[in-house]
Design an enzyme around this catalytic site. Structure first.
Site, PDB file in Angstrom:
ATOM      1  CB  SER A  35      -0.960  -0.004   1.141  1.00 55.23           C
ATOM      2  OG  SER A  35      -1.700  -0.991   1.110  1.00 55.23           O
ATOM      3  CG  HIS A  83     -12.918   1.836   2.535  1.00 57.48           C
ATOM      4  ND1 HIS A  83     -12.366   0.584   1.820  1.00 57.48           N
ATOM      5  CD2 HIS A  83     -12.173   2.177   3.710  1.00 57.48           C
ATOM      6  CE1 HIS A  83     -11.107   0.396   2.796  1.00 57.48           C
ATOM      7  NE2 HIS A  83     -11.176   1.152   3.800  1.00 57.48           N
ATOM      8  CB  CYS A 111     -10.231   2.948  -0.331  1.00 55.21           C
ATOM      9  SG  CYS A 111     -11.456   1.973  -1.179  1.00 55.21           S
TER      10      CYS A 111
END
Lengths: 606, 368
Positions: free
Chosen positions: A322, A365, A378
């Protein structure tokens, strides 16, 4: 002026040949006269010298340069070691003398003879090492029996000593005896067989500065090899000292937190690229390499599954996970595929083709724009951003941010990671790029590989407003009397491919990751300092549908790697950190606290 | 095809002279080898050298079958072949001691820079034989020879092997002086050489610079090459008039010198056989060189005369540089002593050279 035909003019040839003969005659006469001078006029003198055989050459090792941290704390020192040598010509009966030495200092006779055998047959007049680094007690015994031991000499030579055992071992490196190929390569100045040279880390990259210049003396010896007279001495020149950018206290703190874990921490000053911390765990004791590492110790280092001999900060390549979403954000914003208000709805998955790409949050989300998307990491938001940007544009931005290319740190064996493009896949696998692979890339999985150092340099650039520095490990080089030899200035490699506005959007989101109420790393908030960063969880093993958050039960080797990259303070940062914990599972729970503790310690000085 | 008169004109004396020097060389080599090596190694190296010498002799004899004047016609081909070999050394060459000098062909290793010496001598003889004149050569006529020299010189210096490169220039220079150049050309070229010295200095490798500085002032490096020269001088001087006797050299026995069976072999001769032994070897070489000049004189063909002189110049340069270096008259450069130093490429090259001399001698009466 007639040109000769094929048959030469006899007279002319004769004249030329007489000239040549006179030259040869004169030059041979010169050789003969030189012989007469050496053998008749100076003959007696040389005969005497050769009969006494009394001129010996002793070399004096130079002491290697010292290494200091950024605050002038001594990290690497030299200590005197006592080495026994034997001159076979003077010893007479070599076996007898060696047996006597072996008895006196209680070392197996065989071991000493093996050391002699290593030196080969030639050069009986040269000292050969019998045993290095004997204790002071052994030294005292030998000194007492000095007169019964012709040909034995004890040299005091400087030997490397790493004061802080295992600290920054990968960065500083270690020494080893020069091998045949290195000796023949002409790449090393002022070295000869038997010398120690840097084999790894800074010891290797700065070998030429650290090594110094060997000295020596010509001595006249008596029949027992004892020195009667020193004819000439050339003093050795000590190697140059290095002042590192490393912060010893911070390095030790980082290593303490990495204890019993596998991973790496890099901390740097975002304003000049100085490496403050470079820790890789597990580590090794550099002192073990002095005088040759034992095969048992070497075997245990090599067989350790944590790979202690790999500097994970620059040599290990991990999926960025991420943390890569920062790159995707920059690319999508700069290419105007999204802006600060573009919203995406996350139901917990994205259908692409006939595959379902899931978000880490099972139930989604909901609707969000980039600031929340990055703060809450997300996946679906970034699947969308990735699809629109495309793999090649993503790769272009990643490369521009310093990923997939070497950072240029002055250490050997740096890996450059991997940033895939469609052309790369064609070359490598002879297969076209699949759209679904872009989705993986956009969230830092798939083929993407980066080193912890690359991520540190990148996040430092985000923090400092866009300047990519070449990481610096040595600030300056000084001679041992304190004269400055060389200054190594900070070096700018380029800028991030992003405008001020784009960077501000991203920096604001990174601020929320730690300081915001819903940020993934809100657990490491400090009282006085604002931190901005990004967590990452790199999949080692793809999780089956519906098994979310069950990795606690998974085998250690299958657990995810934990990332955290950050800078602090969020405005005008003074430190940037990249942490990876192998199989640490969540960036927020294992990697981020390490960075938080380091920032807390470092900021006390500001 | 093969004229009986050729056998009648065969120069047996020259062959006996070469054999004599070879045997003297082997005796010295044996002594030099015994000091620094185990008995087994001595045996292997000594046998190798004998095999090289034997092969050299065979090559020498076989080469006699071809008329040397064929070399005149083939000169560019031979030259191109050798340059080709030098280029392939650059690409495929075996790395040893930090330089690429060796080419491995099956089970033999050859050093093309050695063969280049002969090829260059042939080419220069061919070029000069068409343009020699009483007053000497002018600038225009020197352009082609200069190009012929520069190409291999650059390739060899690049290996890097400065010693052989300079030797090549020295040989070419002697041949050029032999065929005579105009006085103004000579003055201009000498000026150019002096001007080039500082330029060359900056392109030298640090170890080469240090050798030259040490030669100029041996005290500069009493622990490195200066030490070798000092030990070499002690070895030579201690031989005095009659020497210490075969296998009795003490300097030699203690391996004070690193290259005593190759470049420093004269120090072993001088120590064990004294001034008498050294003078004898010098006289042998002296006879050899005059024999070569005599062959040049008696040849009725300009190409042959220059070629014979060129080969003689090659032998002379090697003898003078090697002995001069060992006695401290010259900086330390790796030039072997013909027929004495250990090493296959050098033996073969010199034998090929002697073959050419014999060839010219043998055909001195055959019409062009």
């Amino acid at each position: 002026m007639a040109v000769f035909d094929k048959n030469p003019d006899k007279e002319w040839i004769k004249q030329r040949l007489i000239g040549a003969s006179i030259c040869i005659l004169l030059l041979f006469l010169l050789l003969f006269l030189r012989l007469v001078y050496l053998q008749i006029i100076k003959g007696e003198e040389f005969r005497l010298l050769s009969e006494k055989n009394a001129v010996r050459l002793q070399s004096i090792k130079s002491s290697r340069g010292l290494i200091f941290d950024r605050n002038k704390t001594l990290l690497v020192d030299n200590r005197p070691s006592f080495n026994i040598k034997i001159v076979r010509e003077d010893a007479g009966d070599v076996r007898k003398i060696v047996r006597k030495v072996a008895g006196l200092i209680q070392i197996p006779f065989q071991e000493l003879m093996e050391n002699i055998a290593k030196a080969g047959k030639g050069a009986f007049y040269k000292p050969v090492t019998l045993k290095n680094n004997i204790s002071r007690d052994q030294l005292a015994i030998l000194e007492a029996h000095k007169f019964d031991l012709p040909g034995i000499q004890i040299d005091i030579e400087p030997t490397r000593y790493y004061i802080y055992k295992k600290t920054a071992a990968h960065l500083i490196g270690y020494l080893g005896e020069i091998n045949y190929d290195e000796l023949k390569s002409n790449n090393y100045l002022n070295v000869r067989a038997g010398d120690s040279i840097g084999k790894y880390g800074i010891e290797k990259s700065f070998q030429e500065d650290l090594h110094g210049k060997r000295g020596g003396r010509q001595v006249e010896v008596d029949a027992n090899g004892r020195i009667i007279k020193i004819l000439r001495t050339i003093e050795p020149v000590a190697g140059f000292d290095l002042n590192l950018t490393l912060d010893l206290g911070l390095q030790q703190a980082a290593e303490k937190m990495l204890e019993n874990k596998v991973g790496a921490v890099v901390a740097m000053d975002p304003n000049n690229g100085d490496i403050l911390v470079m820790a890789s765990s597990p580590s090794f004791d550099q002192n073990d390499f002095i005088g040759g590492i034992s095969s048992k110790k070497w075997a245990s280092l090599i067989s350790n599954p944590g790979k202690p001999m790999v500097n994970k900060a620059i040599q290990a390549e991990y999926p960025p996970a991420s943390t890569y979403k920062i790159i995707t954000s920059l690319a999508a914003l700069e290419e105007k595929h999204i802006d600060i208000n573009t919203e995406v709805f996350c139901p917990g998955f994205l259908k692409y083709g006939n595959r379902k790409f899931r978000c880490w949050k099972k139930y989604g989300h909901g609707r969000m724009a980039i600031t929340d998307g990055l703060t809450q990491s997300c996946d679906v938001f970034y699947y969308q951003a990735g699809i629109q940007t495309g793999v090649d544009a993503l790769a272009q931005y990643a490369t521009g941010c310093g990923l997939g290319v070497k950072t240029g740190i002055m250490l050997g064996n740096e890996r450059k990671g991997l940033i895939p493009t469609s052309a790369w896949k064609m070359r490598r696998f002879n297969e076209p790029w699949q759209g679904g692979e872009t989705l993986s890339i956009a969230i830092g999985q798939g083929f993407d590989l980066v080193t912890p150092l690359q991520m540190a340099v990148f996040i430092a650039a985000v923090g400092n407003g866009g300047t990519l520095y070449r990481p610096r490990i040595v600030k300056s080089i000084e001679s041992n009397d304190g004269k400055s030899i060389k200054k190594i200035d900070p070096e700018i490699r380029g800028g991030l491919p992003a405008s001020r506005e784009t960077l501000d959007i991203v920096r604001n989101a990174l601020f929320n990751v730690v300081q915001g109420a819903r940020g993934t790393a809100r657990g490491i908030q400090l009282k006085n300092v604002d931190i901005a960063g990004k967590t990452g969880t790199a999949q080692v093993f793809s999780i089956k549908k519906g098994e979310e958050n069950k990795s606690e039960k998974l085998e250690y080797a299958l657990r995810d790697h934990a990332w955290f990259i950050c800078y602090a303070p969020a405005e005008n940062p003074v430190i940037a950190i990249s942490v990876i914990i192998e199989h640490g599972e969540h960036g927020s729970t294992t990697a981020a606290p390490v960075a938080g503790a380091l920032i807390e310690q470092y900021m006390k000085n500001f | 095809m093969f004229d009986r008169r050729l056998i009648e004109n065969f120069d047996w004396g020259f062959v006996i002279l070469i054999l004599t020097i070879s045997i003297v060389g082997l005796v010295i080599l044996y002594s030099a080898l015994t000091a620094g090596h185990d008995a087994g190694v001595v045996h292997i190296l000594f046998k190798k050298q004998i095999i090289w010498m034997g092969s050299g002799f065979i090559i020498m004899i076989i080469s006699l079958l071809i008329d040397y004047r064929e070399l005149d016609k083939l000169n560019l081909f031979i030259y191109a072949l050798c340059v080709g070999l030098l280029v392939s050394v650059m690409i495929f060459g075996q790395l040893g001691g930090g330089s690429r000098r060796w080419l491995v062909l099956g089970f033999v290793r050859i050093q093309p820079s050695e063969l280049m010496k002969i090829a260059l001598i042939i080419s220069l003889s061919s070029v000069y034989s068409t343009c020699v004149c009483q007053t000497g050569l002018n600038f225009n006529k020197l352009i082609k020879p200069a190009v012929l020299c520069i190409i291999p010189f650059i390739l060899i210096v690049n290996q890097p092997d400065l010693g052989t490169g300079l030797l090549l220039l020295l040989i070419a220079g002697s041949i050029t002086l032999f065929v005579k150049v105009e006085r103004r050309v000579l003055v201009a070229l000498s000026g150019l050489c002096f001007a080039a010295i500082p330029l060359i200095w900056f392109t030298l490798k640090s170890y080469q610079k240090s050798r030259i500085l040490t030669f100029l002032n041996p005290d500069r490096d009493p622990l490195g090459s200066g030490y070798h020269i000092i030990q070499s001088k002690i070895a030579i001087g201690s031989g005095m008039m009659t020497g210490k006797g075969f296998l009795k050299g003490t300097q030699n026995a203690l391996s004070f010198l690193p290259e005593q069976h190759t470049d420093f072999i004269v120090s072993v001769l001088a120590e064990e056989w004294g001034l008498i032994g050294c003078s004898a070897l010098l006289i042998l070489y002296f006879i050899l060189l005059f024999w070569g000049l005599n062959i040049a004189y008696n040849c009725r063909n300009m190409f042959g005369s220059i070629l014979a002189f060129g080969i003689t110049a090659m032998i002379f340069c090697q003898v003078f540089i090697n002995i001069g270096m060992v006695m401290g008259l010259m900086p330390v450069v790796g030039v072997p002593l013909p027929l004495v130093s250990y090493g296959g490429s050098s033996v073969i090259t010199n034998m090929v050279g002697f073959g050419i001399l014999l060839n010219i001698r043998m055909r001195r009466f055959t019409p062009n």
